[in-house]
Design an enzyme around this catalytic site. Structure first.
Site, mmCIF file in Angstrom:
data_model
loop_
_atom_site.group_PDB
_atom_site.id
_atom_site.type_symbol
_atom_site.label_atom_id
_atom_site.label_comp_id
_atom_site.label_asym_id
_atom_site.label_seq_id
_atom_site.Cartn_x
_atom_site.Cartn_y
_atom_site.Cartn_z
ATOM 1 N N SER A 131 42.505 49.572 41.632
ATOM 2 C CA SER A 131 41.832 48.402 41.094
ATOM 3 C C SER A 131 42.725 47.328 40.425
ATOM 4 O O SER A 131 42.212 46.032 40.782
ATOM 5 C CB SER A 131 40.526 48.629 40.353
ATOM 6 O OG SER A 131 41.148 49.473 39.144
ATOM 7 N N ASP A 176 36.001 46.055 29.767
ATOM 8 C CA ASP A 176 35.957 47.637 29.776
ATOM 9 C C ASP A 176 37.218 48.259 29.431
ATOM 10 O O ASP A 176 37.392 49.557 29.586
ATOM 11 C CB ASP A 176 35.751 47.856 31.442
ATOM 12 C CG ASP A 176 36.927 47.256 32.272
ATOM 13 O OD1 ASP A 176 37.901 46.639 31.590
ATOM 14 O OD2 ASP A 176 36.641 47.204 33.327
ATOM 15 N N HIS A 179 40.664 47.003 33.179
ATOM 16 C CA HIS A 179 41.062 45.964 33.816
ATOM 17 C C HIS A 179 41.725 44.881 33.323
ATOM 18 O O HIS A 179 41.097 44.360 32.272
ATOM 19 C CB HIS A 179 39.967 45.888 35.107
ATOM 20 C CG HIS A 179 39.477 46.773 35.815
ATOM 21 N ND1 HIS A 179 38.352 47.565 35.481
ATOM 22 C CD2 HIS A 179 40.281 47.601 36.623
ATOM 23 C CE1 HIS A 179 38.218 48.570 36.520
ATOM 24 N NE2 HIS A 179 39.325 48.473 37.071
#
Length: 308
Positions: free
Chosen positions: A37, A241, A244
């Protein structure tokens, strides 16, 4: 005597005026973007605290702006103008935002305006362990298919940019087997691309999604292969979060990728076995196509002078 010389000079003048316009048709400098990601890009992606639905804020910093000299290989294997989010048609099950790819490409061109066309090949998919990238898996085959397609109409594979490992921090077993699997992955990529010295730039994890981050980081730092460089994402700003990278962090990471890649280049892009017949460095190409006719013209003038 004057007439032949005039025509020879005319030929050289025409070569000088036409060739620069043809530079855009030369082969691309191709970079594979793979991993999970944080390579795909989650910069600017936040989840609603009430609904839990993730959305991208749509903010594209100047360092990630589209550039006519930066192309992307789309999911249907066609070249299009690259723009954020780069992985929207590859990591399509997730919400994508800003990643390091565009910032990387813009920084390279900013440092070397004569570098030529950059072709980015997005391959990253969020939430993927290293085992999902082993040779023979869907992701590996897809990356190889896209990479091979990228050079069909001309181009040179310059490097693999790799950012992965967060998912392998969740299990101690995965973390301990990570080094061997990652090293084999790098060697398999080079072998299948017939490029044993292909430059690889990997990112050492900032955070991870599990408790075994340090084991994976040590594995990444401990791999000793020729033409492998590791840049460290630790300390870069994170989204809420805590997993990321933010948009600003992705811009910084892109610059780190670019600075590291450019250190590979003492005088020009690295030669890879997988390339077209097109010259890989536009500045050298200009010298070749303009100086050669000039020398030819001088030699013919001297020849004609002798016979007259």
């Amino acid at each position: 005597m004057v007439l032949p010389i005039f025509f020879l000079l005319l030929i050289v003048t025409q070569a000088w005026s036409v060739r620069p316009q043809q530079l855009q048709q030369q082969g691309k400098n191709i970079f594979i973007l793979a991993g999970q990601s944080n390579m795909a890009g989650r910069g600017g992606v936040v989840s609603n605290t009430i609904t839990g639905i993730a959305t991208w804020d749509g903010i594209v910093p100047p360092q990630c702006s589209p550039n006519p000299s930066i192309l992307k290989l789309s999911a249907n294997l066609t070249w299009v103008l690259a723009q954020e989010p780069l992985h929207s048609d590859i990591d399509f099950n997730k919400i994508n935002g800003v990643g390091p790819g565009m910032a990387f490409a813009n920084y390279v061109l900013g440092k070397d305006p004569n570098f030529g066309i950059i072709g980015l090949v997005p391959c990253a998919v969020g939430g993927t362990k290293i085992s999902l990238w082993e040779k023979g898996t869907f992701l590996y085959k897809q990356m190889m298919k896209r990479t091979q397609a990228s050079v069909q109409n001309g181009g040179t594979i310059q490097a693999l940019l790799w950012y992965q490992g967060e998912s392998d921090t969740e299990s101690q077993e995965d973390a301990k087997s990570y080094k061997a699997k990652l090293e084999k992955f790098f060697l398999d990529v080079r072998d299948d691309l017939q490029s044993p010295m292909l430059p690889i730039i990997q990112v050492a994890l900032a955070p991870g999604s599990g408790p075994f981050i340090e084991i994976v980081r040590e594995a990444q730092m401990g791999i000793d292969l020729m033409n492998l460089r590791t840049i460290d994402a630790k300390g870069l700003p994170l989204e809420p979060d805590n997993l990321h990278l933010t948009t600003a962090a992705q811009v910084q990471l892109g610059k780190m990728f670019a600075d590291t890649f450019l250190k590979f280049l003492p005088s020009g892009p690295i030669v890879s076995p997988i390339r077209s017949s097109a010259p890989r460095n536009s500045s050298n190409f200009v010298v070749n196509i303009l100086i050669a006719p000039l020398f030819l013209c001088i030699r013919m003038i001297l020849f004609l002078t002798n016979i007259v």
